[in-house]
Design a protein around this motif. Structure first.
Motif, PDB file in Angstrom:
ATOM      1  N   VAL A 377      -3.942 -10.375  11.038  1.00 58.98           N
ATOM      2  CA  VAL A 377      -4.804  -9.534  12.012  1.00 58.98           C
ATOM      3  C   VAL A 377      -4.729  -9.705  13.320  1.00 58.98           C
ATOM      4  O   VAL A 377      -5.860  -8.738  14.037  1.00 58.98           O
ATOM      5  CB  VAL A 377      -5.660 -10.579  11.391  1.00 58.98           C
ATOM      6  N   TYR A 511      -8.834  -6.457   7.652  1.00 61.02           N
ATOM      7  CA  TYR A 511      -8.334  -5.100   8.353  1.00 61.02           C
ATOM      8  C   TYR A 511      -9.192  -3.830   7.152  1.00 61.02           C
ATOM      9  O   TYR A 511      -9.029  -4.745   5.829  1.00 61.02           O
ATOM     10  CB  TYR A 511      -7.124  -4.466   8.431  1.00 61.02           C
ATOM     11  N   GLU A 515      -9.245   0.913   8.861  1.00 62.82           N
ATOM     12  CA  GLU A 515      -8.823   0.212   9.855  1.00 62.82           C
ATOM     13  C   GLU A 515      -7.006   0.310   9.941  1.00 62.82           C
ATOM     14  O   GLU A 515      -6.199   0.718  10.730  1.00 62.82           O
ATOM     15  CB  GLU A 515      -9.365  -0.714  10.404  1.00 62.82           C
ATOM     16  N   LYS A 516      -6.055  -0.404   8.413  1.00 65.07           N
ATOM     17  CA  LYS A 516      -4.601  -0.367   8.755  1.00 65.07           C
ATOM     18  C   LYS A 516      -4.732   1.391   8.620  1.00 65.07           C
ATOM     19  O   LYS A 516      -3.069   0.995   9.125  1.00 65.07           O
ATOM     20  CB  LYS A 516      -4.756  -1.141   7.637  1.00 65.07           C
TER      21      LYS A 516
END
Length: 819
Positions: A377, A511, A515-516
């Motif tokens: 992360v 995430y 967001e990824k």
């Protein structure tokens, strides 16, 4: 005894002017000059000249007081006749007085100057034999002190040695020795002559002890100087001898001397330099080929390579740091905010230190940050960004699997192959004493019979102790207070409590898919295109393909596997381009299977229709959230059957749900025989996966009451929350991940406990607007939303349960809007 009088043999006046003096005491029979510069003293002198020419000289208790009152003066002084007064051009007055008698002041009065009511002190001689013995002892001690090196002017010595009167001998010795004013005053106030002699003897004894200590120190200093000179000459001789042994080569450098030059340039603390100089001297006395010479040579090389006083200047521009963090990382807003807060505090402290408001040492004090969260992360990479934004060097120390205390503190030099610990090695590699040091995987520390490395880290990470961190190899303290330590951990509960207490925890959550997607487009895809020898115009992966890759080919909290999968696609495209099969490729979601094969993960989707006995719950994992179905069947028999690898807490939730159903059976029109003569089977699919946690209480009771009443549960509603026997709906954790998983499955309505309403702020805004959140405090409120037709259908107040989803309650809409 008769009263002491002035030379005319007339008694002393009862009230006389008082001249206070600072730092001195005069005694009877002495003729002294008194310099007066204060108006108080000059007025007293002029008054004495206009009266009997008698003035009282009294010492001040505190010499720093410029305008003393009677309480600031001693009660005993010396009555003097004024012989001569001379005024100087600068306004000061010089007075020549003849001290004639000791006098006690019974009352001070103050006007333009001080006056005092005085009474002469009677002098008692005491026993004649005792007096004679005291005088002999006094003369012997005085002569011994003078012969022992105590400095006193020859005129004063002759004056004292020429006196026959015991009182005058004691007075003159007390006047000419550098005793404290308090001690001289005590001699003046002693009315009994034998007491006066004893006091002076005591003071001479103390002076003799001080003189002996001075002589001892002087001798030690002389011996040290002689020893240093002797070592210098011997060292010079050794240089000449070594030069001859080496064939007279003037170009050959002296190794020890080179080390001395480097050490002098380091500007070390005296205690550290003393220890290192001793090692240099040992090396200088050894043969270059001696085995121990190699050990000392390695040690001195380490010492001279360390950044004892080398530091990098901090770049404390908060806005530049924010831009750097945003360029390197997407999301992680809470982490970035905490880092920027740290930089802002450091900048303000530095500004205050420059103004002198705080000590310079306080600028470097700060918390030890520990980044906790699942793998991938960005914990490690954001530490690099912090170092970059600060303008500091970056050092990563991997602690995973470290089981030896010497990994932190180093080995003692008595061992073969000894070397410093990882902290000192990292500082040497950084070249500065204030780098950013990342202690990676601090929760993976082990312990063995060789020591506990986590215990060694306590001193490293404690701001009150790390100024004097001593590595076993160095053997001297090294200042770590300017180092910014950052630790990372996957499981904070595995960090030893004493170590954990010294850290400030910053949690990295997993995430979300959006967001990824952004991370993949901004960072991962460009990096893999370059790593696989491709150009940006040779490969294009669509957003739909990336979304499918995220949801169907990876299941993780971070993005490491996502980057691997993107790399796999890029390699396969590179092969096709290299074999001239195509010039450029566009990868869509439909073509993704060609490169990666069948999807590995198939997320759950909402049910096709409302079903009796089937409710939708939500669960949390470190790699994200998802939904689960709770199925309940009623058949002839007795008891409660639970399947699906449920943990103890989930089993207890099922039993609590059954008890709640039995308690409210009459209200929900559940026949008693249906409860008593039926086997209630609760199953949670995916039986190969263990399931545990209290948040399935709402789904359990919804599924069970739906099966018992025959009224279906809504398929578009997912719920999370813990229930009690009395019908309360209690809060849970991981709401953000659960909601994201439910949205991925097509769920539009979420039931959550009232206590979790504040957690809605963590959910992205686009999800809050596209979903409806029902905030519940009781199980009845949960059933009202989750059961088709709500509580009215359960209580038989409607003829037919509606199939369409009911509107959310106003409170729920308001809470979603406020979130």
């Amino acid at each position: 005894m008769p009263t002491e009088t002035i030379h005319s043999h007339t008694p002393l006046p009862a009230n006389v002017p008082v001249c206070p003096v600072r730092g001195s005491v005069i005694y009877p029979t002495m003729v002294q000059h008194i310099d007066a510069s204060r108006t108080l003293s000059i007025e007293a002198i002029e008054a004495a000249m206009g009266e009997h020419k008698v003035i009282l000289i009294v010492s001040q208790r505190d010499k720093d007081i410029d305008d003393p009152a009677g309480t600031d003066l001693y009660d005993v002084g010396t009555a003097c006749t004024v012989l001569r007064v001379r005024k100087n051009p600068d306004g000061t007055v010089q007075m020549l007085v003849n001290a004639i008698a000791r006098a006690r002041v019974s009352n001070y009065t103050k006007g333009a100057y001080l006056r005092g009511d005085i009474t002469p002190l009677d002098t008692e001689t005491g026993d004649a034999v005792e007096l004679q013995a005291l005088v002999r002892e006094l003369n012997d001690k005085f002569e011994h002190l003078i012969q022992g090196g105590k400095f006193m002017s020859p005129e004063a010595v002759q004056t004292i040695q020429g006196k026959d009167d015991p009182g005058e001998i004691a007075d003159h010795i007390a006047f000419n020795m550098d005793f404290k004013v308090e001690d001289k005053q005590a001699v003046l106030e002693a009315a009994r002559l034998t007491d006066r002699l004893r006091k002076v003897l005591t003071l001479l004894d103390a002076e003799q002890e001080v003189l002996q200590v001075q002589q001892k120190i002087r001798q030690q200093v002389k011996e040290e100087i002689d020893r240093n000179q002797r070592e210098y000459y011997l060292r010079e001789q050794m240089k000449v001898i070594q030069k001859e042994l080496q064939g007279g080569d003037d170009g050959e450098t002296d190794e020890a001397e080179e080390f001395r030059k480097k050490i002098d340039a380091l500007d070390l603390k005296p205690e550290v330099k003393k220890e290192i100089d001793r090692e240099v001297n040992r090396l200088a006395r050894m043969h270059p080929d001696a085995a121990e010479a190699g050990v000392i040579r390695t040690y001195l090389t380490w010492v001279t390579d360390l950044p004892w006083n080398t530091r990098s200047e901090d770049q404390l521009n908060v806005q530049d740091a924010a831009n750097t963090l945003d360029e390197d990382h997407y999301g992680l807003e809470k982490v970035k905010d905490r880092v920027l807060e740290f930089l802002a505090v450091r900048r303000l402290r530095q500004e205050r230190a420059e103004r002198g408001d705080i000590n310079t040492e306080d600028v470097n004090k700060g918390p030890i940050l520990v980044f906790t969260g699942p793998p991938g992360v960005g914990k490690t990479s954001i530490a690099q960004s912090i170092a970059k934004s600060l303008g500091r060097k970056y050092v990563r120390i991997a602690l995973g699997g470290a089981r030896d205390e010497s990994d932190i503190r180093g080995h003692r030099r008595t061992y073969i192959g000894a070397m410093p610990g990882r902290i000192i090695q990292g500082l040497r590699a950084a070249g500065t004493k204030n780098p950013v040091v990342l202690l990676d995987e601090v929760d993976k520390l082990g312990s063995s019979y060789q020591g506990d490395p986590s215990a060694a880290l306590l001193e490293v990470l404690d701001p009150s102790q790390n100024q004097h961190f001593t590595d076993h190899y160095l053997g001297v303290p090294f200042d770590l207070s300017e180092v910014m330590f950052i630790a990372t951990a996957n499981y904070p509960e595995q960090i030893p409590p004493a170590l954990y207490d010294r850290m400030e925890v910053i949690d990295f959550s997993s995430y979300i898919e959006q967001e990824k997607l952004e991370i993949a487009k901004r960072y991962l895809l460009p990096r893999q295109i370059t790593a696989n020898g491709l150009k940006a115009n040779q490969i294009q992966i669509t957003d739909a393909a990336l979304e499918k890759l995220i949801s169907h080919y990876t299941r993780e909290a971070g993005v490491r596997n996502l980057e691997r999968e993107i790399g796999t696609v890029a390699r396969k495209v590179a092969r096709r381009i290299a074999s001239s099969e195509l010039k450029r490729a566009k990868v869509t979601d439909k073509e993704l299977e060609r490169y990666l094969g069948q999807p590995r993960y198939l997320p759950e989707h909402e049910a096709r229709e409302d079903m009796v006995g089937v409710s939708t719950g939500m669960f949390y994992t470190p790699v994200g959230g998802d939904i689960l179905f709770v199925e309940t069947s009623i058949m002839p028999g007795k008891g409660l059957v639970l399947t699906g690898q449920l943990g103890d807490v989930m089993k207890e939730s099922a039993r609590a749900a059954l008890t709640y159903a039995k308690t409210h059976a009459e209200r929900f029109r559940i026949p008693r025989e249906r409860l008593d003569d039926s086997e209630i089977h609760v199953h949670v699919p995916a039986g190969a996966i263990p399931k545990e946690g209290p948040s399935a209480g709402g789904a359990m009771v919804t599924s069970m009451i739906s099966a018992l009443t025959g009224i279906p549960a809504r398929r578009d509603v997912a719920m999370t929350g813990e229930m009690t026997l009395t019908g309360r709906y209690l809060p849970i954790g991981g709401l953000k991940e659960k909601v994201l998983g439910a949205r991925r499955a097509g769920i539009r309505h979420i039931i959550l406990p009232k206590a979790n309403e504040g957690d809605l702020r963590d959910i992205p805004a686009h999800l809050r607007t596209s979903m409806t959140f029902h905030v519940c405090e009781t199980v009845d409120q949960v059933l009202d939303v989750a059961i088709v037709g709500g509580i009215a259908a359960l209580e038989g107040k409607t003829e037919k349960a509606p199939k369409a989803p009911v509107k959310p309650r106003k409170a729920a809409r308001d809470s979603a809007a406020s979130a």
